[in-house]
Enzyme design. Structure first.
Site, PDB file in Angstrom:
ATOM      1  N   ASN A 192      -6.191  -1.409 -10.145  1.00 38.49           N
ATOM      2  CA  ASN A 192      -4.784  -2.145 -10.785  1.00 38.49           C
ATOM      3  C   ASN A 192      -5.592  -2.933 -12.084  1.00 38.49           C
ATOM      4  O   ASN A 192      -6.606  -2.677 -11.655  1.00 38.49           O
ATOM      5  CB  ASN A 192      -4.534  -2.312  -9.892  1.00 38.49           C
ATOM      6  CG  ASN A 192      -3.941  -1.247  -8.773  1.00 38.49           C
ATOM      7  OD1 ASN A 192      -4.246  -1.462  -7.399  1.00 38.49           O
ATOM      8  ND2 ASN A 192      -2.539  -2.182  -8.469  1.00 38.49           N
ATOM      9  N   HIS A 234       4.217  -2.498 -12.371  1.00 44.26           N
ATOM     10  CA  HIS A 234       2.578  -2.573 -11.538  1.00 44.26           C
ATOM     11  C   HIS A 234       1.985  -1.796 -11.807  1.00 44.26           C
ATOM     12  O   HIS A 234       2.146  -0.069 -11.503  1.00 44.26           O
ATOM     13  CB  HIS A 234       3.053  -1.706 -10.177  1.00 44.26           C
ATOM     14  CG  HIS A 234       2.160  -1.483  -9.148  1.00 44.26           C
ATOM     15  ND1 HIS A 234       2.086  -2.472  -8.320  1.00 44.26           N
ATOM     16  CD2 HIS A 234       1.187  -0.645  -9.150  1.00 44.26           C
ATOM     17  CE1 HIS A 234       1.049  -2.087  -7.629  1.00 44.26           C
ATOM     18  NE2 HIS A 234       0.088  -1.017  -7.456  1.00 44.26           N
ATOM     19  N   CYS A 240      -5.171   5.213  -4.982  1.00 41.72           N
ATOM     20  CA  CYS A 240      -3.556   4.662  -3.706  1.00 41.72           C
ATOM     21  C   CYS A 240      -4.389   6.423  -2.940  1.00 41.72           C
ATOM     22  O   CYS A 240      -5.099   6.777  -3.843  1.00 41.72           O
ATOM     23  CB  CYS A 240      -2.422   5.522  -5.037  1.00 41.72           C
ATOM     24  SG  CYS A 240      -1.585   5.798  -3.450  1.00 41.72           S
ATOM     25  N   ARG A 262      -4.104  -5.620  -0.911  1.00 41.14           N
ATOM     26  CA  ARG A 262      -3.373  -4.768   0.578  1.00 41.14           C
ATOM     27  C   ARG A 262      -3.722  -3.588  -0.533  1.00 41.14           C
ATOM     28  O   ARG A 262      -4.202  -2.010  -0.404  1.00 41.14           O
ATOM     29  CB  ARG A 262      -1.753  -4.856   0.419  1.00 41.14           C
ATOM     30  CG  ARG A 262      -1.220  -4.132   0.767  1.00 41.14           C
ATOM     31  CD  ARG A 262      -0.812  -2.651   0.015  1.00 41.14           C
ATOM     32  NE  ARG A 262       0.149  -2.931  -1.756  1.00 41.14           N
ATOM     33  CZ  ARG A 262       0.569  -1.712  -2.045  1.00 41.14           C
ATOM     34  NH1 ARG A 262      -0.393  -0.487  -1.775  1.00 41.14           N
ATOM     35  NH2 ARG A 262       0.483  -2.038  -3.024  1.00 41.14           N
ATOM     36  N   ASP A 263      -2.806  -2.844  -1.895  1.00 40.23           N
ATOM     37  CA  ASP A 263      -3.529  -2.223  -2.964  1.00 40.23           C
ATOM     38  C   ASP A 263      -5.542  -1.801  -3.031  1.00 40.23           C
ATOM     39  O   ASP A 263      -5.572  -0.871  -2.974  1.00 40.23           O
ATOM     40  CB  ASP A 263      -2.766  -2.510  -4.601  1.00 40.23           C
ATOM     41  CG  ASP A 263      -2.441  -1.303  -4.846  1.00 40.23           C
ATOM     42  OD1 ASP A 263      -2.690  -0.379  -4.609  1.00 40.23           O
ATOM     43  OD2 ASP A 263      -1.763  -1.363  -5.442  1.00 40.23           O
TER      44      ASP A 263
HETATM   45  P1  HMG Z   1       4.623   9.952  10.229  1.00 45.75           P
HETATM   46  O1  HMG Z   1       3.979  10.825  10.329  1.00 45.75           O
HETATM   47  O2  HMG Z   1       6.250  11.032   9.471  1.00 45.75           O
HETATM   48  O3  HMG Z   1       5.982   9.050  11.155  1.00 45.75           O
HETATM   49  O4  HMG Z   1       4.488   9.346   8.569  1.00 45.75           O
HETATM   50  P2  HMG Z   1       6.384   9.434  12.039  1.00 45.75           P
HETATM   51  O5  HMG Z   1       7.597   8.562  11.967  1.00 45.75           O
HETATM   52  O6  HMG Z   1       7.053  10.521  12.619  1.00 45.75           O
HETATM   53  O7  HMG Z   1       6.130   8.737  13.729  1.00 45.75           O
HETATM   54  C1  HMG Z   1       4.686   9.475  14.296  1.00 45.75           C
HETATM   55  C2  HMG Z   1       4.209   8.534  14.846  1.00 45.75           C
HETATM   56  O8  HMG Z   1       3.973   7.817  13.885  1.00 45.75           O
HETATM   57  C3  HMG Z   1       5.336   8.172  16.102  1.00 45.75           C
HETATM   58  O9  HMG Z   1       3.692   7.207  17.329  1.00 45.75           O
HETATM   59  C4  HMG Z   1       5.895   6.699  15.330  1.00 45.75           C
HETATM   60  O10 HMG Z   1       5.697   5.828  16.873  1.00 45.75           O
HETATM   61  C5  HMG Z   1       3.751   6.082  14.329  1.00 45.75           C
HETATM   62  P3  HMG Z   1       4.185   8.435  18.237  1.00 45.75           P
HETATM   63  O11 HMG Z   1       6.097   8.388  18.796  1.00 45.75           O
HETATM   64  O12 HMG Z   1       3.975   9.719  18.170  1.00 45.75           O
HETATM   65  O13 HMG Z   1       3.518   7.921  18.864  1.00 45.75           O
HETATM   66  N1  HMG Z   1       4.386   5.144  13.620  1.00 45.75           N
HETATM   67  C6  HMG Z   1       4.152   4.082  13.157  1.00 45.75           C
HETATM   68  N2  HMG Z   1       3.464   3.404  14.308  1.00 45.75           N
HETATM   69  C7  HMG Z   1       2.475   1.629  13.646  1.00 45.75           C
HETATM   70  N3  HMG Z   1       3.773   2.122  12.430  1.00 45.75           N
HETATM   71  C8  HMG Z   1       4.272   1.993  11.311  1.00 45.75           C
HETATM   72  C9  HMG Z   1       4.756   3.859  12.425  1.00 45.75           C
HETATM   73  N4  HMG Z   1       5.593   5.169  12.027  1.00 45.75           N
HETATM   74  C10 HMG Z   1       5.515   5.742  12.279  1.00 45.75           C
HETATM   75  N5  HMG Z   1       4.586   1.497  10.314  1.00 45.75           N
HETATM   76  C11 HMG Z   1       4.977   6.905   7.940  1.00 45.75           C
HETATM   77  C12 HMG Z   1       5.339   8.225   8.241  1.00 45.75           C
HETATM   78  C13 HMG Z   1       5.967   6.680   6.579  1.00 45.75           C
HETATM   79  C14 HMG Z   1       4.644   6.574   8.555  1.00 45.75           C
HETATM   80  C15 HMG Z   1       2.576   7.151   7.172  1.00 45.75           C
HETATM   81  O14 HMG Z   1       3.548   8.514   6.344  1.00 45.75           O
HETATM   82  C16 HMG Z   1       2.134   6.597   6.784  1.00 45.75           C
HETATM   83  O15 HMG Z   1       2.295   5.346   7.129  1.00 45.75           O
HETATM   84  N6  HMG Z   1       2.530   6.257   5.349  1.00 45.75           N
HETATM   85  C17 HMG Z   1       2.135   5.291   4.475  1.00 45.75           C
HETATM   86  C18 HMG Z   1       0.625   5.740   3.262  1.00 45.75           C
HETATM   87  C19 HMG Z   1       0.713   4.247   2.708  1.00 45.75           C
HETATM   88  O16 HMG Z   1       1.265   3.479   2.946  1.00 45.75           O
HETATM   89  N7  HMG Z   1       0.147   5.038   1.211  1.00 45.75           N
HETATM   90  C20 HMG Z   1      -0.482   3.810   0.645  1.00 45.75           C
HETATM   91  C21 HMG Z   1       1.574   2.660  -0.078  1.00 45.75           C
HETATM   92  S1  HMG Z   1       2.124   3.470  -1.611  1.00 45.75           S
HETATM   93  C22 HMG Z   1       1.205   3.034  -2.846  1.00 45.75           C
HETATM   94  O17 HMG Z   1      -0.242   2.311  -2.564  1.00 45.75           O
HETATM   95  C23 HMG Z   1       1.541   2.687  -3.757  1.00 45.75           C
HETATM   96  C24 HMG Z   1       1.615   1.502  -4.627  1.00 45.75           C
HETATM   97  O18 HMG Z   1       0.970   0.309  -4.672  1.00 45.75           O
HETATM   98  C25 HMG Z   1       2.442   1.294  -6.127  1.00 45.75           C
HETATM   99  C26 HMG Z   1       2.191   3.356  -6.708  1.00 45.75           C
HETATM  100  O19 HMG Z   1       0.796   2.332  -7.647  1.00 45.75           O
HETATM  101  O20 HMG Z   1       2.665   3.781  -7.174  1.00 45.75           O
HETATM  102  C27 HMG Z   1       2.772   0.634  -3.661  1.00 45.75           C
HETATM  103 MG    MG Z   2      -0.081   0.647  -6.964  1.00 46.05          MG
END
Ligand code: HMG
Ligand code: MG
Length: 319
Positions: A262, A220, A253, A27-28
């Site tokens: 990581n 993490h 990220c 995933r990450d």
């Molecule tokens: P948004 O644009 O604000 O979403 O994104 P929304 O709620 O306004 O919805 C817009 C459209 O997206 C809608 O469709 C929803 O249905 C659709 P429409 O009605 O326009 O056709 N939608 C989705 N479709 C599929 N799956 C979903 C989903 N949600 C809404 N889940 C959102 C908000 C949170 C969805 C977006 O910002 C997002 O997907 N972000 C993910 C970012 C991400 O994955 N980042 C990496 C992970 S974090 C990380 O790596 C850090 C970590 O490792 C720890 C560390 O190291 O610190 C964990």
């Molecule tokens: Mg991470």
């Protein structure tokens, strides 16, 4: 007389006897690749990770496919893991739409992912810290009602590329709010790898004082400044027994500039083996997996241990 890979096991005092590795490479790691890795390669990667003895393998994310195209095949990938009995396969879920997608496929462990800083919350989740918590609230409630295990990630626990150092009390406030939603576990993300051991200890102490027990906390670390293992040791000395790591040191990220890989799982296992701490992981099988994945990705693994063990035959010695 047995033959085994170095290092020699020399236990140290005051450390836990066993550590649960929360493997995040699929995933990450893969969310950060420039190219989209084929679903079949991801499935084989996860099967190989499981064969190495890893018992918790974060599989993918049910996020918006346009935000993280590298993991847009979650619906295709997750069912290919159905034969992995006894392996926990958490998935990232930001909102109710993501939860529905994950539950429809039978996921039993999810992770919501918040941020200690406003800038990263806005960049990663398209909303502020408070609004993110509001988004998670029904997700955690419904998951818990269904008996699903919930991890709460908290990013930018030590520093943020836009906001600079992040005060401990600010991290504790958001961590506490995340746990108050009902998360079973908290994972402290050093998203850009700026933490140092004293800072890790201070944050853990402050969390304990705020009522978050050590046995609910995982760490993490990203290895941007080469501090991930030192920080891990500081966390182990504090009593932490859940450590996130990424096979081969893959990772970063997509929404945090300057986030690099990581902590490499192999580097972690090398240290834990050396300390006599049980992980259940076979370092040779894991290293072979990262060498195989590096071939698929067309570039060498950044893990020092993978490089050292794959450039020379596994050393053996008589006991
Ligand atoms: P948004 O644009 O604000 O979403 O994104 P929304 O709620 O306004 O919805 C817009 C459209 O997206 C809608 O469709 C929803 O249905 C659709 P429409 O009605 O326009 O056709 N939608 C989705 N479709 C599929 N799956 C979903 C989903 N949600 C809404 N889940 C959102 C908000 C949170 C969805 C977006 O910002 C997002 O997907 N972000 C993910 C970012 C991400 O994955 N980042 C990496 C992970 S974090 C990380 O790596 C850090 C970590 O490792 C720890 C560390 O190291 O610190 C964990
Ligand atoms: Mg991470």
């Amino acid at each position: 007389m047995t033959s085994r890979t170095l290092p020699m096991s020399v236990p140290a005092r005051g450390l836990p006897p066993r550590v649960r590795i929360h493997e995040v490479g699929a995933r990450d790691g893969l969310q950060n690749e420039k190219t989209v890795v084929p679903t079949a390669v991801k499935a084989e990667f996860i099967h190989r990770l499981a064969a190495s003895g890893l018992a918790t393998i974060e599989a993918t994310s049910f996020v918006h496919p346009k935000w993280v195209p590298q993991l847009a095949d979650a619906e295709d990938l997750f069912p290919r893991l159905a034969d992995l009995d006894g392996v926990a396969l958490p998935v990232l879920v930001p909102n109710e739409r993501g939860l529905e997608r994950a539950l429809a496929l039978g996921a039993r462990r999810i992770a919501v992912f918040g941020s200690a800083t406003e800038t990263f919350a806005a960049r990663n989740l398209n909303r502020g810290v408070a609004e993110s918590l509001t988004m998670f609230e029904p997700v955690v409630a419904r998951a818990k009602a269904d008996g699903v295990h919930v991890r709460g990630y908290l990013s930018m626990c030590f520093g943020d590329p836009w906001e600079g150092p992040v005060p401990v009390r600010q991290v504790v406030r958001v961590a506490k709010a995340l746990m108050d939603l009902g998360c079973d576990e908290l994972s402290l993300g050093d998203t850009i790898g700026v933490a140092t051991p004293g800072h890790v200890r201070d944050l853990l102490l402050a969390l304990n004082e705020a009522g978050v027990p050590t046995d609910t906390i995982g760490v993490h670390f990203h290895d941007t400044y080469g501090q991930a293992l030192s920080n891990t040791l500081a966390a182990l000395q504090h009593g932490v027994t859940t450590v996130d790591a990424s096979a081969g040191g893959l990772g970063g990220c997509p929404y945090a500039k300057s986030a690099t890989g990581n902590l490499a799982t192999e580097d972690l296992v090398w240290m834990l083996d050396g300390l006599g701490i049980e992980t259940g992981v076979d370092l040779d099988v894991l290293t072979a997996t990262s060498v195989w994945l590096a071939e698929q990705l067309g570039r060498p693994s950044p893990s020092r241990t993978v490089r050292a063990l794959s450039e020379q035959p596994a050393p053996s010695h008589k006991e």
